[in-house]
Write a protein that holds these residues in place. Structure first.
Motif, PDB file in Angstrom:
ATOM      1  N   THR A   1      -8.736  -5.272 -16.830  1.00  0.00           N
ATOM      2  CA  THR A   1      -8.741  -4.451 -15.623  1.00  0.00           C
ATOM      3  C   THR A   1      -7.396  -3.756 -15.509  1.00  0.00           C
ATOM      4  N   MET A   2      -7.250  -2.930 -14.498  1.00  0.00           N
ATOM      5  CA  MET A   2      -5.949  -2.295 -14.247  1.00  0.00           C
ATOM      6  C   MET A   2      -5.895  -1.892 -12.777  1.00  0.00           C
ATOM      7  N   HIS A   3      -4.700  -1.774 -12.297  1.00  0.00           N
ATOM      8  CA  HIS A   3      -4.468  -1.426 -10.901  1.00  0.00           C
ATOM      9  C   HIS A   3      -3.696  -0.122 -10.878  1.00  0.00           C
ATOM     10  N   LEU A   4      -4.342   0.928 -10.421  1.00  0.00           N
ATOM     11  CA  LEU A   4      -3.750   2.266 -10.529  1.00  0.00           C
ATOM     12  C   LEU A   4      -2.955   2.614  -9.269  1.00  0.00           C
ATOM     13  N   SER A   5      -1.880   3.362  -9.475  1.00  0.00           N
ATOM     14  CA  SER A   5      -0.990   3.718  -8.373  1.00  0.00           C
ATOM     15  C   SER A   5      -1.061   5.210  -8.053  1.00  0.00           C
ATOM     16  N   ILE A   6      -2.121   5.861  -8.514  1.00  0.00           N
ATOM     17  CA  ILE A   6      -2.255   7.303  -8.266  1.00  0.00           C
ATOM     18  C   ILE A   6      -2.164   7.559  -6.755  1.00  0.00           C
ATOM     19  N   GLY A   7      -1.270   8.459  -6.382  1.00  0.00           N
ATOM     20  CA  GLY A   7      -0.992   8.728  -4.965  1.00  0.00           C
ATOM     21  C   GLY A   7       0.325   8.134  -4.501  1.00  0.00           C
ATOM     22  N   GLN A   8       0.900   7.244  -5.328  1.00  0.00           N
ATOM     23  CA  GLN A   8       2.137   6.562  -4.936  1.00  0.00           C
ATOM     24  C   GLN A   8       3.329   6.988  -5.808  1.00  0.00           C
ATOM     25  N   GLU A   9       3.227   8.095  -6.512  1.00  0.00           N
ATOM     26  CA  GLU A   9       4.217   8.434  -7.545  1.00  0.00           C
ATOM     27  C   GLU A   9       5.618   8.679  -6.982  1.00  0.00           C
ATOM     28  N   ALA A  10       5.700   9.237  -5.777  1.00  0.00           N
ATOM     29  CA  ALA A  10       7.029   9.532  -5.220  1.00  0.00           C
ATOM     30  C   ALA A  10       7.807   8.249  -4.988  1.00  0.00           C
ATOM     31  N   SER A  11       7.106   7.226  -4.522  1.00  0.00           N
ATOM     32  CA  SER A  11       7.763   5.947  -4.240  1.00  0.00           C
ATOM     33  C   SER A  11       8.424   5.384  -5.495  1.00  0.00           C
ATOM     34  N   ALA A  12       7.682   5.383  -6.600  1.00  0.00           N
ATOM     35  CA  ALA A  12       8.221   4.812  -7.841  1.00  0.00           C
ATOM     36  C   ALA A  12       9.420   5.619  -8.344  1.00  0.00           C
ATOM     37  N   VAL A  13       9.256   6.924  -8.428  1.00  0.00           N
ATOM     38  CA  VAL A  13      10.298   7.744  -9.070  1.00  0.00           C
ATOM     39  C   VAL A  13      11.519   7.891  -8.168  1.00  0.00           C
ATOM     40  N   ALA A  14      11.310   8.146  -6.888  1.00  0.00           N
ATOM     41  CA  ALA A  14      12.463   8.327  -5.992  1.00  0.00           C
ATOM     42  C   ALA A  14      13.260   7.031  -5.860  1.00  0.00           C
ATOM     43  N   THR A  15      12.569   5.897  -5.870  1.00  0.00           N
ATOM     44  CA  THR A  15      13.266   4.608  -5.765  1.00  0.00           C
ATOM     45  C   THR A  15      14.208   4.399  -6.954  1.00  0.00           C
ATOM     46  N   CYS A  16      13.779   4.845  -8.134  1.00  0.00           N
ATOM     47  CA  CYS A  16      14.565   4.579  -9.352  1.00  0.00           C
ATOM     48  C   CYS A  16      15.576   5.680  -9.669  1.00  0.00           C
ATOM     49  N   MET A  17      15.664   6.722  -8.840  1.00  0.00           N
ATOM     50  CA  MET A  17      16.523   7.881  -9.154  1.00  0.00           C
ATOM     51  C   MET A  17      17.953   7.501  -9.505  1.00  0.00           C
ATOM     52  N   GLU A  18      18.539   6.597  -8.770  1.00  0.00           N
ATOM     53  CA  GLU A  18      19.966   6.316  -8.969  1.00  0.00           C
ATOM     54  C   GLU A  18      20.208   5.061  -9.807  1.00  0.00           C
ATOM     55  N   LEU A  19      19.147   4.534 -10.417  1.00  0.00           N
ATOM     56  CA  LEU A  19      19.313   3.316 -11.223  1.00  0.00           C
ATOM     57  C   LEU A  19      19.667   3.668 -12.668  1.00  0.00           C
ATOM     58  N   THR A  20      20.517   2.854 -13.268  1.00  0.00           N
ATOM     59  CA  THR A  20      20.830   2.995 -14.692  1.00  0.00           C
ATOM     60  C   THR A  20      20.072   1.922 -15.469  1.00  0.00           C
ATOM     61  N   ASP A  21      20.182   1.957 -16.797  1.00  0.00           N
ATOM     62  CA  ASP A  21      19.507   0.928 -17.602  1.00  0.00           C
ATOM     63  C   ASP A  21      20.081  -0.462 -17.341  1.00  0.00           C
ATOM     64  N   ALA A  22      21.312  -0.529 -16.843  1.00  0.00           N
ATOM     65  CA  ALA A  22      21.907  -1.841 -16.535  1.00  0.00           C
ATOM     66  C   ALA A  22      21.308  -2.421 -15.251  1.00  0.00           C
ATOM     67  N   ASP A  23      20.827  -1.559 -14.385  1.00  0.00           N
ATOM     68  CA  ASP A  23      20.178  -2.041 -13.160  1.00  0.00           C
ATOM     69  C   ASP A  23      18.794  -2.570 -13.494  1.00  0.00           C
ATOM     70  N   LYS A  24      18.375  -3.590 -12.738  1.00  0.00           N
ATOM     71  CA  LYS A  24      17.104  -4.232 -13.041  1.00  0.00           C
ATOM     72  C   LYS A  24      16.047  -3.843 -11.995  1.00  0.00           C
ATOM     73  N   ILE A  25      14.791  -3.888 -12.420  1.00  0.00           N
ATOM     74  CA  ILE A  25      13.702  -3.874 -11.440  1.00  0.00           C
ATOM     75  C   ILE A  25      12.753  -5.027 -11.742  1.00  0.00           C
ATOM     76  N   THR A  26      12.133  -5.545 -10.700  1.00  0.00           N
ATOM     77  CA  THR A  26      10.941  -6.373 -10.895  1.00  0.00           C
ATOM     78  C   THR A  26       9.789  -5.589 -10.288  1.00  0.00           C
ATOM     79  N   SER A  27       8.644  -5.694 -10.916  1.00  0.00           N
ATOM     80  CA  SER A  27       7.526  -4.831 -10.552  1.00  0.00           C
ATOM     81  C   SER A  27       6.316  -5.678 -10.173  1.00  0.00           C
ATOM     82  N   THR A  28       5.199  -5.022  -9.990  1.00  0.00           N
ATOM     83  CA  THR A  28       4.007  -5.686  -9.450  1.00  0.00           C
ATOM     84  C   THR A  28       2.805  -5.463 -10.358  1.00  0.00           C
ATOM     85  N   HIS A  29       1.658  -5.962  -9.915  1.00  0.00           N
ATOM     86  CA  HIS A  29       0.422  -5.698 -10.665  1.00  0.00           C
ATOM     87  C   HIS A  29       0.085  -4.210 -10.655  1.00  0.00           C
TER      88      HIS A  29
END
Lengths: 336, 338
Positions: A50-78
């Protein structure tokens, strides 16, 4: 904020270079097209599970990560494909993982719900609601103990805010003043259960008060609003002032997973939210403020389409793991 | 780092708790990535005084009191391990790990695999375990089989002070999550412990008493009860071979199978509930192996009663194997009375 507001220039336009903004638009297209490609591949039987699609939520993902570098970490969801792409993953290796191939990010062992890219600081999607919350606090603890200035962004959904792990994680991040930003993507439903029904406070960001940290609720489909909230939270974290909670109000156009028949929400509601398309909105904003022309904006989308087509082809042609290696990666391989 | 016990190392008498503390002090001194985490492990010194004065020696940043948040605390340890620290997380009682199963079983155990070998979680969970303290049903359980059922975890059960130190240092050197079950009744037990750094290998059992008439496989405090029974049996001319299991996952098949091939009789003794317990797995691995042909009697198991651990001291003793039980069943096996 010291910036000039007389001309109503959105934060993101003044904060980031045209190249950065163009790249952000490309990533938003890439997320949508990746997920549409994954959905189509699923329909054609190329992807199982199965898969869980985030279509419609793209701004949240990209804008949140704008100022992060590869040294910064994220934890994500399903619902983490967008986070993965926003943090810099290659869609070819992502498709390969979806197709269960050895060239996938997890060598075919993880699939959609465990996709990760440790090299770009993505510690992984998670199949357990709330599973990433304490892990993010641990990643922030590492940065503090080792004297590094990287921060951790912890994505979670509205459903996770009623898990005990949420409360334990926020409390510990606050008492230890750790550099972590809790980003709630409130898409109104935990599977079928409305956040308005399941959560005792009107806004999930209200819960920040209980843990003595700033909490802010923003329009999660407004790229600039999300980027601005994260800018402040990241600065606070890097300065050693501790955690923040940011709530991005958004909406998933698709069902919870592939088995969802959408009985808990109306067609009108879905269609109303589709008029608030975060990608179209961001594109229009970039054009209105002269960052991109129409033709260049079209070219960005074509670039993303080409990347998705190439990614699917890479995945299709990649080898599958050997069935004799079912226990490989359970433990570290011991040198002979 | 030293992989072997130094033969000339100074050997002192230490308690099991002191030996664990010494292992943690060595780790804290030698590796800045090591941190201790847990409830009341700082100024209080730990519920069983295992961390003791370590906070005075290493400070509150390396010996971190956590809130009473087992799930979150374990998860912080997992996230820290995933990103470069080597946390040793103490549960006050192993029973409380039930609150943290999500992070231990769904996250720590599976992250390396789910991520296709691209990440590792070198975390150690210390779990005071077992009955005999009058603390009743929620502070006395033996969960070795629970965690031993999970691929991705390693599970050890030291029975002596020297093992407690060596297995903890081995757990720390291991790149994967390791659960250390420490038996509460052993914390004050004294024994010889070599100074300095050494490792007791994970996955290796020890024949602690050789014998030819019956094999007794035991772990943690059951090793001592089995040795007491073996001493009494020896007076009757029955020589029991006692194996200290040391590691529940991965099991040391070779040592167990070699012993059963020699004695032809097997008794498994474990404190966890008998049904689906560690002894069930040992019995099955022997029955499936070449040792099956050497068996002269049905395999026997002594395990915990099919009940929660009770409060009343007589009931509590009756709920887990005691030395006379081991003596009786081993004698029956040796005499062909089973």
């Amino acid at each position: 904020m010291m910036r000039d507001t007389t001309e109503n220039i959105p934060f993101a336009i003044s904060q980031f270079s045209p190249a950065q903004l163009r790249e952000a638009l490309r990533k938003m297209h890439l997320i949508r097209l990746f997920e549409e490609g994954a959905e189509e591949s699923y329909m054609r039987g190329l992807i199982h599970g199965t898969m869980h699609l985030s279509i419609g939520q793209e701004a949240s993902a990209v804008a949140t990560c704008m100022e992060l570098t590869d040294a910064d970490k994220i934890t994500s969801t399903h619902r983490g494909h967008g986070h993965c792409i926003a943090k810099g993953a290659d869609v070819g290796r992502m498709f390969a993982e979806f197709f269960g191939k050895e060239t996938g990010y997890c060598h075919g062992r993880g699939g959609s719900m465990h996709i990760a890219d440790v090299k770009t600081g993505n510690l992984g999607a998670n199949g357990i609601v709330g599973g990433g919350l304490p892990i993010a606090v641990g990643a922030a603890l590492t940065a503090k103990r080792l004297g590094r200035d990287d921060v951790t962004v912890c994505f979670f959904g509205d459903g996770a805010n009623n898990e005990g792990a949420f409360h334990e994680a926020l409390n510990m991040a606050a008492i230890w003043k750790l550099p972590v930003i809790f980003v709630c993507e409130n898409n109104k439903y935990g599977m079928s259960t409305a956040a308005a029904y399941a959560t005792a406070v009107p806004n999930i960001a209200d819960r920040a008060v209980a843990y003595s940290m700033p909490g802010v609720t923003v329009d999660g489909n407004d790229f600039s609003a999300v980027a601005e909230a994260l800018h402040e939270a990241i600065a606070r974290a890097r300065a050693g002032e501790g955690p923040s909670l940011v709530e991005n109000l958004t909406y998933r156009w698709r069902g919870h997973s592939k088995s969802d028949r959408n009985r808990y929400r109306t067609k009108d509601e879905i269609e109303e939210w589709m008029t608030r398309d975060p990608i179209a909105r961001f594109r229009a904003e970039l054009i209105a403020h002269g960052v991109l022309g129409e033709a260049e904006a079209d070219a960005v989308e074509v670039e993303a389409k080409d990347a998705v087509a190439a990614g699917i082809e890479f995945a299709r042609q990649s080898p599958t793991p050997a069935v004799t290696e079912v226990t490989k990666f359970v433990h570290a391989e011991v040198a002979a | 780092m030293n992989a072997q016990v130094q033969i000339d190392a100074e050997v002192r008498e230490l308690s099991y708790a002191e030996a664990i503390r010494e292992a943690m002090a060595i780790a804290l001194e030698s590796d800045p990535a090591v941190v201790l985490m847990g409830e009341d492990i700082g100024t209080y010194g730990g519920a069983f005084q295992v961390t003791g004065d370590l906070i005075d020696r290493f400070g509150p940043e390396r010996v971190m009191d956590t809130p009473i948040s087992e799930l979150g605390g374990a998860g912080v340890a997992v996230g820290a391990a995933l990103t470069g620290l080597k946390p040793i997380f103490e549960f006050q009682f192993s029973d409380f790990a039930a609150l943290a199963m999500e992070q231990i079983v769904n996250q720590a155990a599976k992250l390396r695999y789910m991520l296709g070998g691209e990440a590792e979680v070198p975390v150690v969970f210390r779990m005071p375990s077992g009955s005999g303290t009058g603390a009743a049903a929620q502070h006395s359980q033996s969960f070795e089989a629970w965690f031993g059922h999970v691929p991705g975890l390693k599970v050890v059960q030291p029975s002596t002070p020297a093992e407690a130190k060596g297995l903890l240092l081995a757990a720390l050197a291991d790149p994967d999550p390791v659960i250390v079950f420490e038996h509460k009744l052993l914390y004050k037990m004294k024994g010889p412990v070599p100074a300095g750094h050494y490792i007791t290998p994970i996955g290796k059992a020890a024949v602690v008493r050789p014998g030819q008439h019956v094999t007794i496989v035991a772990s943690a405090i059951m090793v001592h009860r089995a040795l007491e029974a073996a001493l009494r049996l020896a007076k009757e001319g029955i020589e029991a071979e006692v194996i200290d299991l040391r590691t529940v996952r991965p099991l040391d098949r070779e040592t167990i199978i070699a012993s059963v091939k020699k004695t032809g009789k097997l008794l498994c003794v474990y404190e966890g509930v008998k049904t689906l317990g560690v002894g069930a797995e040992i019995s099955a691995l022997v029955a499936e192996s070449e040792a099956f042909d050497y068996l002269d009697a049905p395999i026997q198991r002594l395990g915990g009663a099919e009940a929660p651990i009770p409060y009343n001291p007589d009931l509590e003793r009756a709920a887990v194997p005691q030395s006379p039980d081991i003596e009786r069943v081993a004698r029956q096996l040796a005499k062909g009375e089973v």
